[in-house]
Design an enzyme around this catalytic site. Structure first.
Site, PDB file in Angstrom:
ATOM      1  N   CYS A 163       0.828  -1.196   0.000  1.00 41.76           N
ATOM      2  CA  CYS A 163       0.000   0.000   0.000  1.00 41.76           C
ATOM      3  C   CYS A 163       0.865   1.249   0.000  1.00 41.76           C
ATOM      4  O   CYS A 163       2.081   1.201  -0.070  1.00 41.76           O
ATOM      5  CB  CYS A 163      -0.903   0.007   1.241  1.00 41.76           C
TER       6      CYS A 163
ATOM      7  N   ARG B 157      -4.875   1.249  -0.699  1.00 41.86           N
ATOM      8  CA  ARG B 157      -4.753  -0.192  -0.490  1.00 41.86           C
ATOM      9  C   ARG B 157      -4.596  -0.979  -1.777  1.00 41.86           C
ATOM     10  O   ARG B 157      -5.338  -0.785  -2.736  1.00 41.86           O
ATOM     11  CB  ARG B 157      -5.971  -0.727   0.264  1.00 41.86           C
ATOM     12  N   LEU B 158      -3.598  -1.879  -1.778  1.00 41.09           N
ATOM     13  CA  LEU B 158      -3.483  -2.955  -2.754  1.00 41.09           C
ATOM     14  C   LEU B 158      -3.823  -4.238  -1.998  1.00 41.09           C
ATOM     15  O   LEU B 158      -3.068  -4.681  -1.128  1.00 41.09           O
ATOM     16  CB  LEU B 158      -2.064  -3.032  -3.330  1.00 41.09           C
TER      17      LEU B 158
ATOM     18  N   ILE C  13      -4.118  -7.843  -0.738  1.00 39.62           N
ATOM     19  CA  ILE C  13      -3.318  -9.060  -0.872  1.00 39.62           C
ATOM     20  C   ILE C  13      -3.854 -10.161   0.047  1.00 39.62           C
ATOM     21  O   ILE C  13      -4.030 -11.297  -0.355  1.00 39.62           O
ATOM     22  CB  ILE C  13      -1.832  -8.777  -0.534  1.00 39.62           C
ATOM     23  N   ILE C  14      -4.103  -9.814   1.310  1.00 40.06           N
ATOM     24  CA  ILE C  14      -4.591 -10.760   2.314  1.00 40.06           C
ATOM     25  C   ILE C  14      -5.847 -10.174   2.960  1.00 40.06           C
ATOM     26  O   ILE C  14      -5.921  -8.966   3.192  1.00 40.06           O
ATOM     27  CB  ILE C  14      -3.507 -11.032   3.386  1.00 40.06           C
TER      28      ILE C  14
ATOM     29  N   ASP D 141      -3.235  -9.206   8.736  1.00 40.88           N
ATOM     30  CA  ASP D 141      -2.091  -8.881   9.594  1.00 40.88           C
ATOM     31  C   ASP D 141      -2.164  -7.488  10.212  1.00 40.88           C
ATOM     32  O   ASP D 141      -1.486  -7.213  11.208  1.00 40.88           O
ATOM     33  CB  ASP D 141      -0.772  -9.041   8.831  1.00 40.88           C
TER      34      ASP D 141
ATOM     35  N   GLY E 155      14.800 -12.654  -5.876  1.00 39.58           N
ATOM     36  CA  GLY E 155      16.013 -13.172  -5.239  1.00 39.58           C
ATOM     37  C   GLY E 155      16.877 -12.093  -4.626  1.00 39.58           C
ATOM     38  O   GLY E 155      18.035 -12.350  -4.268  1.00 39.58           O
TER      39      GLY E 155
END
Length: 632
Positions: free
Chosen positions: A2, A50-51, A53-54, A100, A364
């Protein structure tokens, strides 16, 4: 993932106009296209984009705690939130949501600032406690998520995930910080100890700021640091097994998502290792994506395809033209501050490709810093052996003299380009590493600066910051100090900034499992021989991945995203290069000597020398300052 913004009046609480918070958040709509919210109280206001995700529907922000006594605007992901939730429930806590965000609120109410130690993840958040009238601003251990701050003319403190959020505030001043310009030309980015605009600062990685109404704004405080002071004992086999276990846990914890998830795959050791462990943990084919180039020596897609075939991933690849320089203006606007890491271009392209299929992508990033994977770290490790054998006076006389007279020889094969190595060996280890890491050395910068600009620097020299950081590092060896500098200086300022801005520009969440702090803490305790073996870095990491990856992937020379800026500036961008010397922005500020820039351009375009990196820096500085609309 976000974007957050807010205003806090510490000494004299004043009403906060919610429209100002909205404008600050709207300037970062790309960070959160799925929702927006604003919360205000006397003296404080928080905003959020907000993006999802959960907990896609159940965690709108800013979020109030269940008792209404605390509120948070949060950017990031807490990967161990389910474990923390169970711990808090065991202590009597009740939860209304399944995400979360509420866990952070409850953890603060239970443990105060100590809750930060319990959070495993990437984050920047603002949490206001209505009972204590305190505002906690906190940033994750490595600085994956950013937070900018500035004092306003009315005494308030404004903060935002990106500089463009602050710029949306009408009281924001746009005056350039000369020291940040020198730091930018030294490193190719503005490190987190500076901001391009005077009066703006960044919350440092692993730091927090606890503000209280009725009190002056305090200094930032560190809540976490990486230490290289200890060494782990154990056989290579035992340490290799422990490393694989830690990597598995880090990857699996970052695969939690309620939206499509995938991975970047370059075909290098780090991204291939992440994809291997994702495939091991997933019952479905992992989605992977890679970017190739239409110039054979820059293209790694064959290696990426090899890994994709081995692990049967759902792979997407796209070829980018080597003359993909038309996005320069978009890149400079994306970063706000000048940013000259040319790999930002292909990084943005691979983020665009990933976003077509997924909302979350694992990378990575972080392994080179943690496990000594950069050539410069290996060179520094071996140079330190030479320094330990010869007195400083002899080194300064012998190598310093040779270095001064050795030709720069940009055209020569790498073994013959010894000037930088000789000059580094004449210096202390810290000064030598700073020289190797810098894009433009002190002498080269000083030759470009107008005398008036030098006076404005007031004796500031960007390299001194890195030298001081390395000398005070919790470390035992030169390799330790180099890695400490890379983890705390280079990583947040360059690598993580690049990934955050390019991924967020397309509303993609990027996660870095190899930066799990437990994994990095394990790496920091490894004996040097487990990190560097001869002329090869990341020894133990490569060793433990031999069961997953072929030697062709593990032990081929490191390449990374390469952008042909030298050819661009001699060819299609030669006109742009020549215009730098007469730029109305740069010349209007009076910082540089136009003739000195013109000589750099002429020498580069003619092929007499390779000045591409400093010219690219100047070009990106010019574009960024135009976007910022600044004054000197």
């Amino acid at each position: 993932m976000c974007g957050i913004a807010g205003i806090f009046h510490a000494e004299t609480p004043k009403p906060v106009d919610p429209r100002r918070i909205e404008r600050m958040c709207d300037a970062m709509a790309h960070r959160g296209p799925d929702g927006a919210g604003v919360w205000t109280e006397q003296g404080v206001g928080l905003g959020h984009r907000r993006l999802s995700i959960i907990d896609l529907e159940g965690s709108p922000q800013p979020m109030l705690s269940a008792d209404g006594r605390a509120v948070i605007a949060f950017n990031g992901e807490i990967y161990n939130f389910r474990e923390l939730r169970r711990e808090l429930e065991g202590q009597g806590a009740k939860f209304r949501t399944s995400g979360d965000t509420e866990v952070i609120l409850t953890a603060w109410q239970r443990w105060g600032v100590d809750c930060l130690d319990k959070l495993h993840g990437m984050f920047a958040f603002a949490l206001y406690d209505l009972d204590k009238r305190q505002l906690l601003l906190a940033r994750d251990r490595f600085g994956v998520k950013p937070l900018f701050m500035t004092r306003l003319a009315d005494g308030g403190l404004a903060f935002s995930s990106e500089l463009k959020g602050l710029l949306a505030h009408p009281q924001m001043r746009r005056r350039v910080n000369p020291q940040a310009v020198d730091a930018y030309l030294t490193w190719g980015y503005v490190p987190d100890s500076h901001s391009i605009l005077s009066g703006v600062e960044k919350l440092q990685a692993g730091h927090f700021l606890l503000l209280e109404q009725g009190r002056p704004v305090p200094a930032q405080r560190r809540w976490w640091d990486i230490s290289f002071a200890d060494r782990t004992k154990g056989s290579e086999a035992d340490l290799s097994a422990e490393l694989v276990h830690l990597m598995r846990e880090a990857v699996q914890s970052r695969m939690i998502s309620d939206v499509p998830l995938g991975a970047f795959l370059s075909g290098g050791v780090d991204s291939s290792s992440v994809v291997a462990l994702m495939s091991e943990a997933s019952s479905e084919p992992v989605r992977t994506c890679s970017i190739g180039f239409d110039v054979a020596e820059l293209d790694e897609t064959d290696y990426a395809s090899q890994i994709a075939e081995k692990f049967k991933t759902n792979h997407e690849s796209r070829t980018v033209a080597s003359d993909d320089f038309g996005a320069i203006d978009q890149i400079s606007a994306m970063f706000d501050e000048p940013f000259a890491d040319a790999s930002a271009l292909p990084t943005w392209r691979v983020c665009q490709l990933a976003r077509e299929k997924v909302t979350v992508a694992l990378s990575g990033d972080g392994a080179d810093e943690a496990f000594a994977g950069y050539r410069r770290q290996v060179f520094h490790h071996n140079e330190e052996r030479v320094r330990s054998l010869l007195p400083a006076g002899l080194r300064q006389s012998l190598f310093g003299t040779l270095g001064r007279f050795w030709p720069k020889a940009d055209w020569a094969p790498r073994p013959l380009r010894a000037k930088a190595t000789l000059l580094a060996l004449a210096e202390s280890g810290e000064e030598g590493y700073a020289r190797g890491l810098s894009v433009a050395g002190f002498d080269q910068r000083e030759a470009l600066y107008d005398p008036g600009f030098v006076r404005n620097l007031s004796g500031f020299r960007a390299e001194d910051e890195l030298v001081s950081l390395m000398r005070s590092a919790p470390a035992r060896s030169g390799l330790d100090r180099a890695q400490y500098a890379d983890l705390t200086f280079w990583l947040p300022g360059d690598i993580l900034t690049k990934v955050d801005r390019t991924s967020m520009a397309v509303s993609l969440e990027a996660r870095e499992p190899l930066l799990d702090h437990r994994l990095v803490e394990f790496a920091s305790r490894l004996p040097e021989g487990m990190r560097v073996k001869g002329t090869t870095g990341k020894h133990l990491l490569k060793k433990c991945m031999e069961r997953y990856l072929p030697d062709e992937i593990l032990y081929r020379p490191k390449q990374g995203f390469v952008t042909p800026i030298a050819q661009w500036l001699r060819g299609p961008l030669s006109g742009e290069a020549r215009m730098i010397a007469s730029s109305s922005t740069l010349s209007g500020l009076g910082w540089f000597k136009p003739n000195a820039i013109k000589r750099l351009c002429d020498d580069h375009i003619s092929g007499r020398s390779d000045n591409s990196r400093i010219l690219w820096q100047l070009l990106m500085l010019d574009r960024s300052l135009k976007h910022l609309n600044v004054s000197g």
